[in-house]
Design an enzyme around this catalytic site. Sequence first.
Site, PDB file in Angstrom:
ATOM      1  N   GLU A 182       6.714 -12.143  14.620  1.00  0.00           N
ATOM      2  CA  GLU A 182       6.270 -12.332  15.570  1.00  0.00           C
ATOM      3  C   GLU A 182       6.428 -14.091  15.388  1.00  0.00           C
ATOM      4  O   GLU A 182       7.286 -14.029  16.802  1.00  0.00           O
ATOM      5  CB  GLU A 182       4.748 -12.798  15.863  1.00  0.00           C
ATOM      6  N   ARG A 192       0.608  -0.931   0.184  1.00  0.00           N
ATOM      7  CA  ARG A 192       0.262  -0.463   0.040  1.00  0.00           C
ATOM      8  C   ARG A 192       1.168   1.002  -0.110  1.00  0.00           C
ATOM      9  O   ARG A 192       0.100   2.272  -0.346  1.00  0.00           O
ATOM     10  CB  ARG A 192      -0.855  -0.115   1.180  1.00  0.00           C
TER      11      ARG A 192
END
Length: 252
Positions: free
Chosen positions: A178, A141
């Site tokens: 993560e 984006r």
Amino acid sequence: MNTICRPFAPQISRAKIVLKTTNRYFHSGNSVRTTNSLNTTTAKRAQQARTLQSRLAAAAVGERDHLTSSKDDDEPMADDDRIARIASSIRVIPDFPKPGILFQDITTLLLNPKAFKDTIDLFVERYKDKNINVVAGIEARGFIFGPPIALAIGAKFVPMRKPKKLPGEVISEEYSLEYGTDVIEMHVGAVQAGERALVVDDLIATGGTLSAAIRLLERVGVDVVECACLIELPELKGRDRLGDRPLYVLIS
């Protein structure tokens, strides 16, 4: 990177979303989910998404305080109608791309030419006189907001992409997620030592991708002037990973 996913039971204070939770966050791309959200029914998540959307819009047009994270004198004014129009144009989609995720959808912003123009104009007003040579947009984006900003300020646009997306010789930087790692790449020779760069993305969550983009540019001698994002999830403390590099956002 354009998903904003918030923990549930959000509370709005002025124009900011205040999250009170002890849940652990899991970040994947631009999506954030919490451990307890996976046990919530789809109907309840849909209602929470509608509530979050309506409160965000109401807060944006109501009693606005600071919708920007910049501390400069030239930040957008809190009473600027453009900020309200931008915030109210972002749609919340529950359970996308996975159950338990609240996805902040900027495609509805792009469907509103006025709000989209407002977004670009606010960034251009900030950077037009900062002698920036390079606007580096992060996949995907950042490719939406970066090129019009670059054109308006007279800078070149450099795409920073995921592995094996660029056809020429590349330079890469790894960053942690993560669980596991990912890589961001750009073409060799796309930037030159001594150039001044702006790094653009739609959203900052944990800050991993932005920090990797900064490291990649600095490895080849580029001066990173600032990072610019449409939205920040401040509860994830992504700006802490940027070190002393300034971060400028429109909505937090």
